[in-house]
Motif scaffolding. Structure first.
Motif, PDB file in Angstrom:
ATOM      1  N   VAL A 161       0.835  -0.690   0.042  1.00 32.11           N
ATOM      2  CA  VAL A 161       0.238   0.240  -0.012  1.00 32.11           C
ATOM      3  C   VAL A 161       1.433   1.349  -0.322  1.00 32.11           C
ATOM      4  N   SER A 162       1.888   1.637   0.464  1.00 32.40           N
ATOM      5  CA  SER A 162       3.158   2.221   0.705  1.00 32.40           C
ATOM      6  C   SER A 162       3.858   2.802  -0.780  1.00 32.40           C
ATOM      7  N   GLY A 163       3.632   2.065  -1.807  1.00 33.38           N
ATOM      8  CA  GLY A 163       4.071   1.789  -3.400  1.00 33.38           C
ATOM      9  C   GLY A 163       4.380   0.773  -3.453  1.00 33.38           C
ATOM     10  N   SER A 164       4.109  -0.282  -4.647  1.00 37.10           N
ATOM     11  CA  SER A 164       4.494  -1.419  -4.891  1.00 37.10           C
ATOM     12  C   SER A 164       5.671  -0.695  -5.766  1.00 37.10           C
ATOM     13  N   PHE A 217      -8.358  -0.623  -0.366  1.00 33.28           N
ATOM     14  CA  PHE A 217      -7.739  -1.776  -0.955  1.00 33.28           C
ATOM     15  C   PHE A 217      -8.782  -1.945  -2.824  1.00 33.28           C
ATOM     16  N   GLN A 218      -9.406  -1.057  -2.361  1.00 31.10           N
ATOM     17  CA  GLN A 218     -10.100  -0.731  -3.688  1.00 31.10           C
ATOM     18  C   GLN A 218      -8.998  -0.383  -4.960  1.00 31.10           C
ATOM     19  N   LEU A 219      -7.730   0.738  -4.071  1.00 30.29           N
ATOM     20  CA  LEU A 219      -6.662   0.954  -5.039  1.00 30.29           C
ATOM     21  C   LEU A 219      -5.572   0.527  -4.996  1.00 30.29           C
ATOM     22  N   VAL A 220      -5.093  -0.389  -3.884  1.00 31.96           N
ATOM     23  CA  VAL A 220      -4.463  -0.953  -3.858  1.00 31.96           C
ATOM     24  C   VAL A 220      -4.691  -2.516  -3.348  1.00 31.96           C
ATOM     25  N   PRO A 221      -4.950  -3.526  -4.178  1.00 31.69           N
ATOM     26  CA  PRO A 221      -5.576  -4.297  -3.471  1.00 31.69           C
ATOM     27  C   PRO A 221      -4.917  -5.658  -3.806  1.00 31.69           C
ATOM     28  N   GLN A 222      -3.972  -5.378  -4.445  1.00 26.71           N
ATOM     29  CA  GLN A 222      -2.494  -6.389  -4.074  1.00 26.71           C
ATOM     30  C   GLN A 222      -1.958  -6.369  -3.575  1.00 26.71           C
ATOM     31  N   ASP A 223      -1.725  -5.496  -1.808  1.00 30.49           N
ATOM     32  CA  ASP A 223      -1.864  -5.514  -1.250  1.00 30.49           C
ATOM     33  C   ASP A 223      -2.210  -6.515   0.275  1.00 30.49           C
ATOM     34  N   LYS A 224      -1.024  -7.399   0.257  1.00 33.74           N
ATOM     35  CA  LYS A 224      -1.448  -8.666   1.189  1.00 33.74           C
ATOM     36  C   LYS A 224      -1.923  -8.432   2.444  1.00 33.74           C
ATOM     37  N   GLY A 225      -0.868  -7.464   3.569  1.00 34.83           N
ATOM     38  CA  GLY A 225      -1.443  -7.144   4.928  1.00 34.83           C
ATOM     39  C   GLY A 225      -2.903  -6.210   4.860  1.00 34.83           C
ATOM     40  N   GLY A 230      -1.144 -11.578  10.704  1.00 31.63           N
ATOM     41  CA  GLY A 230      -1.756 -11.250   9.416  1.00 31.63           C
ATOM     42  C   GLY A 230      -0.271 -11.264   8.246  1.00 31.63           C
ATOM     43  N   PRO A 231      -0.362 -10.964   7.449  1.00 27.99           N
ATOM     44  CA  PRO A 231       0.538 -11.230   6.268  1.00 27.99           C
ATOM     45  C   PRO A 231       1.673  -9.876   6.304  1.00 27.99           C
ATOM     46  N   ALA A 232       2.831 -10.089   6.410  1.00 30.68           N
ATOM     47  CA  ALA A 232       3.519  -8.783   5.973  1.00 30.68           C
ATOM     48  C   ALA A 232       3.026  -8.115   4.380  1.00 30.68           C
ATOM     49  N   ALA A 233       3.065  -6.809   4.177  1.00 30.08           N
ATOM     50  CA  ALA A 233       2.041  -6.132   3.572  1.00 30.08           C
ATOM     51  C   ALA A 233       3.676  -6.349   2.068  1.00 30.08           C
TER      52      ALA A 233
END
Length: 518
Positions: free
Chosen positions: A112-115, A444-452, A513-516
């Motif tokens: 979420v902080s930037g892929s 989450f809608q913006l960055v659904p790839q973040d696992k955390g 939970g999983p790390a982001a």
């Protein structure tokens, strides 16, 4: 993406050749540049023309995937681009990756902080069977694209198969060919000890050795290719996904949707033995025009870019401290460079040098009052201070959150301030406000790839009593082949399926939970 297997064998499947990334390999430039486009920010020690060409090609690749799968843009996604660092070679990639990276040729971290993605300018080996930088970068971006545009849970074979399928996209003079043979997987596909169909369909639940993993990538590519170009199998795959995403185990879902997995395995062998395979050419005139801006980094950014890459790779307490020790004197030489000071503020924050971090953020804001990075880190510093003091003063927490609100206003579509605002209530030991929950959902809608982030939203849905939504959020994590053996999402999903609310609450309390950036 990890490279597995070192032997190659000739593979005559189609009269197709692979193209590289299209960059001239000239002597190293003395200047790092940044290229910005809609979905990407690239940093590279490259000429203006080369980095512009690479950014253009990446944008065209995104557009091809959207065209091929008829997927629209996500509004606000341009505020959360993927940052791509282009380093000279694979050796530099492995140094950045660190421990466990002996076979890594490039990698990607969704967060979420930037892929971010790290890719080499030059690959290893030559010839059509070599793993080229384009394959690695396209493979990793395909993961980002798939999980950013679909809420479905995918089995490991399709997750990796889709990424392999996308990675071989070939750029010609008039357009992009989709479906080119994955010749770098030839050995694994033609190996006599092929991966069984049951292992392929159940691989999300198993620990695979390197040879099996190589075959998972290859066999997954083959089945994905078959699915994409055969209407009957595409419909069967859709049925399989429906079953999988409503709780049916993968093997049972496969047998029901395909009729017989053993027959599917035989069909795949026949497909592999064909003299040609289908493909699809997407003409450039069917794709949107690409706008790219290129600039040379400022002197401060030039001096800090190597440290910035290490910071963006991710640090722990020890590596963060080591990085800070090395960068502090360098950053001090550029007090008026707002970008460099913003980078330094983040590095100092990670090293728990809070006073230094705040001073750097203040220097950034003195030059650029709307710097989202500086506003965000001011807020993070104040939140950490309030939490460390166990403050019960509402005004203290409101003041800290005020900086996060300012960061949000600087760009309302940036995901990280929304996620931090939600997290601030847990830091304060408070129940999140409705606005914070809405912010978490938007992040989450913006960055659904973040696992955390996905796990956090699932926990929030459990708290709200929306168990079906929580299950839907957890399934992609439960099937993720890159999650650890003690996958917390799989454990929590299993508890939810049993319907034992007390066990769910206890399990959730015990899980972080999983790390982001896994």
């Amino acid at each position: 993406m990890k490279r597995t297997g070192s032997r190659v064998r000739g593979w005559v499947m189609a009269a197709l050749t692979m193209m590289g990334i299209g960059l001239s390999v000239a002597p190293a430039q003395a200047e790092w540049r940044e290229a910005r486009a809609k979905h990407f920010v690239l940093y590279g020690n490259m000429s203006d023309g080369d980095i512009r060409a690479m950014a253009t090609r990446l944008e065209q690749f995104d557009a091809v995937l959207r065209y091929f799968y008829q997927l629209p843009e996500v509004e606000g996604q341009e505020s959360n681009p993927v940052t791509v660092y282009v380093v000279p070679n694979v050796a530099a990639i492995r140094r950045l990756y660190g421990k466990g990276g002996d076979h890594v040729a490039g990698f990607y971290q969704p967060r979420v902080s930037g892929s971010v993605a790290f890719t080499p300018l030059r690959g290893e080996g030559e010839g059509p069977n070599a793993l080229q930088p384009q394959y690695v970068l396209f493979h990793e971006y395909a993961h980002h694209f798939l999980f950013g545009n679909s809420g479905a849970a995918y089995p490991a074979w399709f997750s990796e198969g889709f990424a392999e399928f996308a990675s071989t996209a070939r750029f010609d003079r008039n357009g992009v060919m989709v479906g080119v043979a994955a010749q770098h997987r030839a050995f694994g596909l033609l190996d006599s000890s092929k991966l069984s169909i049951d292992t392929l369909f159940d691989s999300s639940r198993r620990k695979l050795d390197p040879q099996q993993l190589d075959q998972l990538y290859g066999r997954g590519w083959l089945l994905t290719h078959y699915t994409m170009f055969d209407p009957d199998h595409r419909a069967r795959f859709g049925r399989y996904l429906d079953l999988l995403n409503t709780g049916t185990p993968s093997l049972a879902a496969g047998n029901e949707a395909y009729g017989s997995l053993k027959q599917l395995d035989r069909d795949l062998d026949k497909y592999l033995g064909r003299s040609t395979i289908p493909g699809m050419m997407v003409p450039f005139d069917r794709l949107p025009q690409v706008a790219v801006t290129v600039r040379a980094l400022s002197p401060g950014e030039q001096a800090l870019i190597a440290y910035r890459m290490q910071s963006d790779r991710g640090v722990d307490q020890k590596t963060g401290r080591d990085l800070y020790t090395r960068v502090a004197s360098v950053a001090a030489a550029y007090p008026q460079d707002s970008a460099a000071q913003g980078w330094f503020a983040e590095m100092a924050y990670d090293a728990a040098e809070d006073a230094v971090a705040e001073a750097a953020a203040d220097r950034t804001l003195a030059v650029d009052a709307k710097s989202q990075q500086a506003l965000l880190y001011k807020g993070l510093l104040h939140l950490r201070r309030a939490q460390a003091a166990h403050s019960q003063d509402k005004a203290v927490w409101d003041e800290a959150r005020g900086w996060i609100v300012k960061a949000n206003r600087a760009d309302p579509n940036a995901a990280e301030p929304l996620a931090v605002f939600y997290r601030s209530f847990a830091m304060a030991g408070e129940k999140p406000r409705p606005s914070a929950i809405r912010g978490l959902e938007r992040a989450f809608q913006l960055v659904p790839q973040d696992k955390g982030l996905r796990f956090t939203l699932a926990a929030q849905q459990i708290e709200a009593g929306d168990i079906d939504m929580a299950k839907a959020l957890l399934r992609p994590l439960a099937f993720d082949p890159h999650m650890p053996p003690d996958n917390p999402a799989a454990q929590l999903l299993a508890l939810l399926e049993k319907g034992d609310r007390d066990a769910v609450r206890k399990g959730l309390a015990a899980m972080s939970g999983p790390a982001a950036d896994d």
